[in-house]
Design an enzyme around this catalytic site. Structure first.
Site, PDB file in Angstrom:
ATOM      1  N   HIS A   1      31.129   7.866 -36.996  1.00  0.00           N
ATOM      2  CA  HIS A   1      29.821   7.923 -35.970  1.00  0.00           C
ATOM      3  C   HIS A   1      29.484   9.557 -36.002  1.00  0.00           C
ATOM      4  O   HIS A   1      28.446   9.809 -36.236  1.00  0.00           O
ATOM      5  CB  HIS A   1      29.903   7.142 -34.978  1.00  0.00           C
TER       6      HIS A   1
HETATM    7  C1  BDR Z   1      30.690   6.234 -30.318  1.00  0.00           C
HETATM    8  O1  BDR Z   1      31.555   5.649 -29.499  1.00  0.00           O
HETATM    9  C2  BDR Z   1      32.750   6.437 -29.334  1.00  0.00           C
HETATM   10  O2  BDR Z   1      33.785   5.377 -29.528  1.00  0.00           O
HETATM   11  C3  BDR Z   1      32.867   7.253 -30.639  1.00  0.00           C
HETATM   12  O3  BDR Z   1      33.320   8.429 -30.575  1.00  0.00           O
HETATM   13  C4  BDR Z   1      31.143   7.502 -31.070  1.00  0.00           C
HETATM   14  O4  BDR Z   1      30.713   8.621 -30.256  1.00  0.00           O
HETATM   15  C5  BDR Z   1      30.263   5.182 -31.477  1.00  0.00           C
HETATM   16  O5  BDR Z   1      29.596   4.029 -30.719  1.00  0.00           O
END
Ligand code: BDR
Ligand code: CA
Length: 311
Positions: free
Chosen positions: A240
């Site tokens: 992500h």
């Molecule tokens: C987001 O949630 C976190 O767990 C990850 O680092 C990312 O920023 C994805 O939904």
């Protein structure tokens, strides 16, 4: 001239890969990291931020502690995704560099006030608590950022923390609502896009094969979390947060559009949901550029090439 950026983050495996990518990119200059409570408590996210900088040989970059809890009631975390230490299988030595003095929110405000107008880009890779608090304290900074690039939310996609909400939005929906109402120049990188960027074994292997210590570390950070294993399909992990940095480096890999995004702050069932008005039927003006598609192979080529330049 490299573009100055600030990274607001809760490392976090994918946050750590994003930080490494930014450090590896000559196109950007990381002015500082601001940690926030999110995937793990603040004491761990700020420590991990310092450890990742040291891994990359950049201990001089300041790390500030930001907010230790969200504006919204309740505290969520994602230890099941990022592991007890927050960096998955990667174990780093305790950092030698100390935390920078001062609060992360004040660093954000002062940096944006002192820099030339619209010169600094702010990357938010965690819950939006720090940037929302900064906007409460100094609303004029909304107009001083060059861009506010946020990993969070979902457009057509479902949530990943509740059926309706993505983690960063769900962790602090009041903060998210405040930011999206602020007139800051927001670019949103939602799950619709990040779920296209899957760390297949082949992609992980190409990073590991770089042979440098940061490539080895990044490969470990890209491994799917234990929660994903044993579900029948070949496990992969959506990278992500690195998409935010990749967007700064290679916007031509991305597609999206200008649209209104509103955040649900009331309903227990859909708390933190991003309501994206693609049809323009709400009458609300566009307040964000929402990215929906990415050239995933192009992303992994960029990531691998850039990581090769780190120690
Ligand atoms: C987001 O949630 C976190 O767990 C990850 O680092 C990312 O920023 C994805 O939904
Ligand atoms: Ca994150």
């Amino acid at each position: 001239m490299p573009r100055p950026i600030i990274i607001d983050t809760d490392p976090g495996t994918d946050d750590a890969v994003a930080i490494l990518l930014a450090l590896a990119a000559p196109e950007v200059e990381v002015m500082g990291l601001v940690a926030v409570a999110g995937n793990l408590p603040l004491a761990m996210t700020e420590r991990n931020a310092r450890s990742v900088l040291e891994l990359a040989g950049r201990p001089e970059i300041p790390v500030y502690a930001g907010c230790p809890r969200p504006m919204s009631p309740g505290l969520v975390a994602a230890v099941h995704v990022h592991g007890e230490g927050g960096l998955g299988q990667l174990e780093l030595p305790p950092p030698r560099a100390v935390l920078a003095r001062g609060h992360g929110v004040d660093f954000l405000i002062e940096t944006l006030r002192e820099a030339a107008p619209r010169s600094v880009k702010v990357c938010v890779l965690g819950p939006l608590t720090n940037i929302a608090t900064a906007l409460v304290k100094a609303p004029e900074i909304a107009g001083r950022m060059a861009e506010l690039v946020v990993m969070g939310g979902a457009s057509y996609a479902l949530g990943n923390t509740t059926p309706a909400a993505e983690f960063n939005m769900h962790a602090d929906p009041f903060a998210a609502a405040l930011v999206f109402d602020s007139s800051a120049p927001i670019t949103m990188i939602p799950l619709d896009l990040t779920h296209q960027v899957l760390s297949t074994p082949e992609r992980i292997e190409r990073v590991r094969a770089l042979g440098n210590r940061c490539g080895e570390a990044a490969a470990m950070l890209m491994e799917p979390p234990p929660a994903r294993r044993g579900r029948g399909r070949r496990p992969t992990y959506a990278l992500h947060d690195p998409c935010v940095i990749a967007y700064l480096l290679a916007p031509e890999l991305f597609e999206g559009g200008e649209v209104n995004v509103a955040i649900e702050t009331q309903s227990p069932l859909t708390l933190g949901m991003t309501v994206v008005d693609w049809r323009g039927i709400s009458g609300r003006r566009p307040n964000a550029r929402v990215m929906t598609r990415i050239d995933a192979d192009g992303f992994y080529t960029l990531l691998t090439e850039r990581l090769a330049g780190l120690p």
